[in-house]
Motif scaffolding. Structure first.
Motif, PDB file in Angstrom:
ATOM      1  N   TYR A   1       0.807  -1.226   0.000  1.00 35.67           N
ATOM      2  CA  TYR A   1       0.000   0.000   0.000  1.00 35.67           C
ATOM      3  C   TYR A   1       0.841   1.278   0.000  1.00 35.67           C
ATOM      4  CZ  TYR A   1      -3.652  -3.349   1.149  1.00 35.67           C
ATOM      5  OH  TYR A   1      -4.516  -4.408   1.112  1.00 35.67           O
ATOM      6  N   HIS A   2       2.074   1.196  -0.459  1.00 37.49           N
ATOM      7  CA  HIS A   2       2.899   2.408  -0.410  1.00 37.49           C
ATOM      8  C   HIS A   2       2.558   3.377  -1.543  1.00 37.49           C
ATOM      9  CE1 HIS A   2       5.081   0.157  -3.465  1.00 37.49           C
ATOM     10  NE2 HIS A   2       5.658   1.292  -3.821  1.00 37.49           N
ATOM     11  N   ALA A   3       1.795   2.933  -2.526  1.00 41.76           N
ATOM     12  CA  ALA A   3       1.512   3.813  -3.672  1.00 41.76           C
ATOM     13  C   ALA A   3       0.036   3.726  -4.065  1.00 41.76           C
ATOM     14  CB  ALA A   3       2.412   3.444  -4.847  1.00 41.76           C
TER      15      ALA A   3
ATOM     16  N   VAL B   1      -1.102  10.327  -4.467  1.00 45.81           N
ATOM     17  CA  VAL B   1      -0.607   8.962  -4.326  1.00 45.81           C
ATOM     18  C   VAL B   1       0.349   8.921  -3.146  1.00 45.81           C
ATOM     19  CG1 VAL B   1       1.211   9.433  -6.052  1.00 45.81           C
ATOM     20  CG2 VAL B   1       0.634   7.076  -5.489  1.00 45.81           C
ATOM     21  N   GLY B   2       0.313   7.798  -2.431  1.00 48.18           N
ATOM     22  CA  GLY B   2       1.265   7.609  -1.336  1.00 48.18           C
ATOM     23  C   GLY B   2       0.961   8.484  -0.135  1.00 48.18           C
ATOM     24  N   LEU B   3       2.030   8.916   0.534  1.00 49.22           N
ATOM     25  CA  LEU B   3       1.893   9.649   1.794  1.00 49.22           C
ATOM     26  C   LEU B   3       1.744  11.146   1.572  1.00 49.22           C
ATOM     27  CD1 LEU B   3       4.818   7.940   3.796  1.00 49.22           C
ATOM     28  CD2 LEU B   3       2.373   7.348   3.854  1.00 49.22           C
TER      29      LEU B   3
ATOM     30  N   ALA C   1       7.337   2.656  -8.120  1.00 52.36           N
ATOM     31  CA  ALA C   1       8.600   1.985  -8.466  1.00 52.36           C
ATOM     32  C   ALA C   1       9.790   2.565  -7.713  1.00 52.36           C
ATOM     33  CB  ALA C   1       8.827   2.077  -9.976  1.00 52.36           C
ATOM     34  N   GLN C   2       9.527   3.561  -6.866  1.00 53.86           N
ATOM     35  CA  GLN C   2      10.583   4.195  -6.067  1.00 53.86           C
ATOM     36  C   GLN C   2      11.753   4.626  -6.963  1.00 53.86           C
ATOM     37  OE1 GLN C   2      11.221   2.045  -2.303  1.00 53.86           O
ATOM     38  NE2 GLN C   2       9.333   0.963  -2.671  1.00 53.86           N
TER      39      GLN C   2
END
Ligand SMILES: Cc1cc2nc3c(=O)[nH]c(=O)nc-3n(C[C@H](O)[C@H](O)[C@H](O)COP(=O)(O)OP(=O)(O)OC[C@H]3O[C@@H](n4cnc5c(N)ncnc54)[C@H](O)[C@@H]3O)c2cc1C
Ligand SMILES: NC(=O)c1ccc[n+]([C@@H]2O[C@H](COP(=O)([O-])OP(=O)(O)OC[C@H]3O[C@@H](n4cnc5c(N)ncnc54)[C@H](O)[C@@H]3O)[C@@H](O)[C@H]2O)c1
Length: 455
Positions: A339-341, A355-357, A427-428
């Motif tokens: 769930y990071h993205a 998206v994300g945090l 994809a960091q």
């Protein structure tokens, strides 16, 4: 009462439930899909699709009005009839799910219209108009019950002919005035639609800002646009009493009495886990969500997917969960949920997507946060676009790792701009790599480069 052995019962056929029932049936399992209402759930009949049709129409009105300053003289007389007809005939087939039922049956699954409940280990009872049917499951049960609109405990409220999203999408007329309770995605999207079609709209949000799950800069900008368009936004206030006199609603909000022809309640969602019988499977039934592991397992031979697992109430999340749970049930080596993205877009104008945090969430996690922010009107495309160019891009970087952990886009087509940011967060991609991208000129997404330069 009939008793039958099957492989899988899917209780609730929202977007994820429908998808998993069909996929498991196509894979050769004997599957029973159960829904008390309409196959497809909230999204096609009361939520995403009809509301986005309403928004498409409201946006067309706004663009036509902007043409007066940009392209000549335009006279536009809003008419709700084509919107109501499109919702009734194109989106919902007059709230008839026969097409979806046929699609499910064509996959090889069975369908039971009725209320499904876990009634014992490996056992589901479905209350149908033909009586109770009991299914014993060999492989397990998938729970996709979704949520219902929450009605807050305000004195007098339940005695009134209020709207939730379900009545609002079905309306054949636009009220002359509307009070919207709740400033989340549902309240904001409806408030702007009805305002653009001529209703005098007041939005009452109990929290300090609109869209509290988004960045404060996004909330502030949306409020500014709403107020410029004539929507009254009241934040930090709750209604304490509601009366309906047969013509108008009267809401006591602080010292003020707000009056409007219609009231729309958009104060969040609720669910009843005890009515689902989850306790019989060893799952606590006193909470708001069902906890699952990374393969959507809630208990032995029980999977839960969609809004009910509390990882974001979005159709794309329900479909994502369905894929993961299906792979697990079929014994495939599928990916685990991460769930990071997680992306979302609220389809106001400007769209608010992220998206994300958020910055605050990243800081709370102890991340060494660096933020880049740019405003769309300062970009070449924003300058060219002129009217309706409100927007921003905000990037949240983990400065230690040199990757984006979150991003927001607000503006015209922000949900589409988000696509590039989604790839970066998912994809960091190193921020240094992002800074080397060639961004087409003069696009809105080129502003991502300006935000990167601010990091
Ligand atoms: C106004 C509005 C607009 C929205 N717009 C968007 C959007 O633009 N994009 C987006 O991604 N999301 C949007 N959402 C959210 C989206 O609708 C949900 O996240 C989506 O429907 C997924 O929900 P779900 O799969 O958990 O189940 P749901 O769609 O809620 O379906 C659950 C189904 O289960 C049935 N059910 C429940 N309990 C039982 C039982 N015990 N037995 C039998 N049947 C049962 C219900 O009848 C229902 O059909 C919107 C929501 C609202 C309210
Ligand atoms: N475009 C989209 O993806 C989209 C659109 C609509 C809904 N949704 C999803 O559907 C879910 C439900 O949306 P929602 O907007 O109904 O719920 P929500 O919980 O997101 O927002 C409800 C808002 O109402 C406020 N509120 C609560 N009680 C109140 C009261 N008594 N008076 C005034 N305000 C009050 C809360 O502060 C909150 O901000 C959300 O989780 C959202 O993710 C998604």
């Amino acid at each position: 009462m009939t008793v039958e052995d099957v492989d899988v019962v899917v209780i609730g056929l929202g977007p994820g439930g429908e998808a998993i029932a069909a996929r498991l049936a196509r894979a050769g399992l004997s599957v029973v899909g159960v829904d008390a209402r309409l196959v497809g759930g909230e999204c096609p009949y009361y939520a995403c699709i009809p509301t986005k049709m309403m928004i498409r129409a409201a946006d067309a009105l706004a663009e036509a009005r902007r043409a007066n300053e940009l392209a000549g003289s335009v006279q536009i007389k809003p008419d709700w009839a084509p919107v109501a007809a499109r919702v009734r005939h194109d989106a919902t087939d007059n709230w008839n799910d026969q097409v979806a039922v046929d699609r499910l049956l064509a996959s090889g699954a069975r369908f039971e219209r009725g209320w499904g409940k876990i009634t014992g280990a490996d056992e589901v009872t479905v209350s149908t108009s033909d009586g109770d049917k009991v299914f014993r499951v060999r492989k397990g049960v998938v729970l996709n019950p979704g949520t219902d609109p929450a009605i807050p405990p305000i004195d007098g409220l339940t005695d009134t002919p209020l709207w939730t999203n379900r009545e609002a999408v079905a309306t054949e007329t636009v009220p002359s005035s509307l009070i919207v309770l709740g400033g989340g995605p549902v309240g904001c999207e409806f408030a702007q639609v009805f305002s653009r079609f001529g209703a005098s709209v007041t939005l009452v949000q109990s929290g300090p800002r609109l869209l509290p799950n988004d960045e404060p800069e996004s909330s502030d900008l949306l409020r500014e646009v709403f107020e410029r368009e004539g929507i009254r936004v009241v934040t930090g206030s709750r209604a304490t009493k509601v009366e309906y006199d047969g013509t108008n609603f009267h809401l006591q909000v602080g010292d003020e009495t707000l009056t409007a022809e219609q009231l729309l309640v958009a104060t969040g969602r609720t669910t009843d886990l005890s009515a689902l019988g989850v306790k019989a499977a060893g799952i606590p039934d006193d909470g708001r969500v069902i906890n699952v592991d990374e393969r959507m397992r809630a208990a032995d031979k029980v999977w839960a997917i969609g809004d009910i697992v509390g990882k974001g109430a979005f159709t794309h999340m329900s479909m994502y969960h369905a894929d993961i749970a299906a792979a697990d049930i079929l014994g495939e080596d599928g990916p685990q949920a991460q769930y990071h993205a997680v992306p979302h877009a609220t389809f106001t104008d400007p769209e608010v997507a992220s998206v994300g945090l958020t910055q605050a969430e990243a800081e709370k996690q102890g991340i060494n946060v660096r933020v880049g922010l740019t405003k769309l009107p300062d970009s070449s495309r924003g300058y060219i676009h002129k009217l309706g160019n409100d927007g921003l891009i905000k990037l949240v970087e983990d400065a230690d790792r040199g990757v984006l952990v979150g991003a927001s886009a607000v503006g015209p087509g922000a949900g589409e701009i988000l696509g590039a940011l989604l790839v970066a967060v998912h994809a960091q991609v190193p921020t240094s790599t992002l800074k080397g991208m060639i961004l087409a000129y003069p696009t809105f997404h080129r502003a991502i480069g300006s935000a990167l330069a601010e990091l």
